[in-house]
Design a protein around this motif. Structure first.
Motif, short mmCIF file in Angstrom:
data_model
loop_
_atom_site.label_atom_id
_atom_site.label_comp_id
_atom_site.label_asym_id
_atom_site.label_seq_id
_atom_site.Cartn_x
_atom_site.Cartn_y
_atom_site.Cartn_z
N LEU A 75 18.78 -18.99 30.47
CA LEU A 75 19.34 -17.96 29.59
C LEU A 75 18.53 -17.78 28.31
N ALA A 76 17.71 -18.77 27.95
CA ALA A 76 17.00 -18.74 26.67
C ALA A 76 16.13 -17.49 26.51
N PRO A 77 15.23 -17.16 27.48
CA PRO A 77 14.41 -15.96 27.28
C PRO A 77 15.22 -14.67 27.25
N ILE A 78 16.33 -14.63 27.99
CA ILE A 78 17.17 -13.43 27.99
C ILE A 78 17.82 -13.24 26.63
N ALA A 95 7.57 -16.88 24.73
CA ALA A 95 6.82 -15.91 25.52
C ALA A 95 7.47 -14.53 25.46
N SER A 96 8.81 -14.50 25.45
CA SER A 96 9.51 -13.21 25.39
C SER A 96 9.34 -12.54 24.04
N LEU A 97 8.95 -13.31 23.01
CA LEU A 97 8.65 -12.75 21.70
C LEU A 97 7.18 -12.43 21.53
N THR A 98 6.39 -12.70 22.57
CA THR A 98 4.96 -12.42 22.54
C THR A 98 4.61 -11.16 23.31
N LYS A 99 5.18 -11.03 24.49
CA LYS A 99 5.05 -9.80 25.29
C LYS A 99 6.42 -9.50 25.88
N SER A 100 6.73 -8.24 26.02
CA SER A 100 8.07 -7.86 26.45
C SER A 100 8.41 -8.40 27.83
N ILE A 101 7.41 -8.53 28.70
CA ILE A 101 7.67 -9.03 30.05
C ILE A 101 7.99 -10.52 30.06
N GLY A 102 7.84 -11.19 28.93
CA GLY A 102 8.08 -12.61 28.87
C GLY A 102 9.50 -13.00 29.24
N PHE A 103 10.46 -12.11 29.00
CA PHE A 103 11.85 -12.45 29.31
C PHE A 103 12.05 -12.64 30.82
N LEU A 104 11.12 -12.12 31.63
CA LEU A 104 11.24 -12.27 33.08
C LEU A 104 11.04 -13.71 33.53
N LEU A 105 10.63 -14.57 32.62
CA LEU A 105 10.53 -15.99 32.96
C LEU A 105 11.89 -16.59 33.30
#
Length: 319
Positions: A243-246, A206-216
């Protein structure tokens, strides 16, 4: 192939068969979701007949010779399609768009390129892949809501409202919204099932799809803290999955830095080309055209009310 892989990974999380969805037929729900996509399609066609298209300086990219489907490849679709064809070598502004959706576009378009032009193949594959991903997201959303509230009617109506949300027209467009929605919900549903590694994996995508995805990382970390309080400790999965999305987002940021020399590339591109970003979010929101603000407003209101209800109930009941 890429869409099929995502479906095969997500499918075990659904764990449903025909007639086995907590008393509500899954296929009835998916039929309603499909009907909503057909409604969006018809509204787009009729609106084009009566109103026509707004022409821009890059309009030639969208004028592919495929009836109707070109209506769903507008504006930001150009950037996704350019990245799918040329990666990030055409211009700095393309760095505002993360890479996973263009990769999915490119992979899904390969079988069509033998009898369609590249732009045509990208639009056709993007349109049908996104509609499929939307149906998948609706099914996951229903199961997730049902598990949280144990209320079939609430889960069914929630999924139905998602299908009928006016801004949902972008779920049918060649945009990254459907892919992001499916991945975000898959992450949260996996988290609710206690499948930490899977939740972290989907959050990373998700973080590689939209920038806000890392907030997961926030719900993952919150759940890990709650688990620690209840069980008195953390295992390797629950203590590291958040830690994965970060790390994924940081890895993409590092890649952008190595390619351009700009460590804060995304924010700079957003401010330079679109006048938006963290530097002045209120001004950026007010600069959005009023019709678009009307589409965004329901989501903001519902999100704010959800947070207030969550906090009013102690902030832990759902977890």
């Amino acid at each position: 192939m890429g869409i099929g892989y995502l479906f095969n990974v997500i499918k075990p999380s659904l764990n449903v068969s025909r007639g086995d969805i907590g008393g509500v037929d899954l296929w009835r729900l998916l039929l309603l979701a499909l009907t909503s996509r057909l409604l969006v399609f018809m509204v787009a066609v009729v609106s084009n007949w009566f109103i026509g298209l707004r022409i821009s300086e890059v309009e030639e990219l969208y004028n592919i010779d495929i009836p109707f489907l070109y209506l769903f490849a507008r504006w930001d679709s150009a950037y996704y399609m350019n990245i799918a064809k040329h990666w990030y070598f055409l211009g700095r502004e393309h760095w505002a768009f993360p890479p996973l959706f263009p990769v999915v576009l490119r992979v899904c378009s390969y079988p069509l390129c033998s009898f369609l032009y590249v732009d045509q193949a990208l639009v056709v594959s993007g349109f049908f892949a996104n509609n499929f991903l939307f149906l998948l997201a609706v099914a996951i959303f229903y199961r997730f809501t049902l598990r949280l509230f144990d209320d079939e009617r609430m889960a069914f109506l929630s999924a139905l409202f998602l299908c009928l949300y006016p801004g949902g027209l972008f779920f049918s467009a060649v945009y990254s919204e459907s892919l992001f929605m499916a991945l975000m919900l898959a992450s949260l549903y996996s988290l609710e099932l206690g499948r930490w590694w899977r939740a972290g994996f989907f959050a990373s995508l998700a973080s590689l799809t939209k920038s806000i995805g890392f907030l997961l990382f926030i719900p993952l970390l919150f759940r890990a803290v709650q688990e620690a309080k209840r069980g008195g400790g953390l295992d390797a999965a629950s203590s590291t999955a958040w830690l994965a999305p970060i790390f994924t987002y940081l890895a993409w940021t590092l890649y952008g830095y190595l390619m351009t020399g700009d460590l804060n590339l995304y924010q700079h591109v957003q401010a330079e080309y679109w006048g938006v970003g963290l530097h002045d979010p209120i001004t950026a929101f007010m600069s959005i055209p009023p019709p678009t603000r009307l589409l965004i407003a329901p989501a903001i209101i519902v999100s704010a009310l959800s947070i207030l209800v969550f906090l009013a109930e102690g902030g832990v009941r759902l977890w």
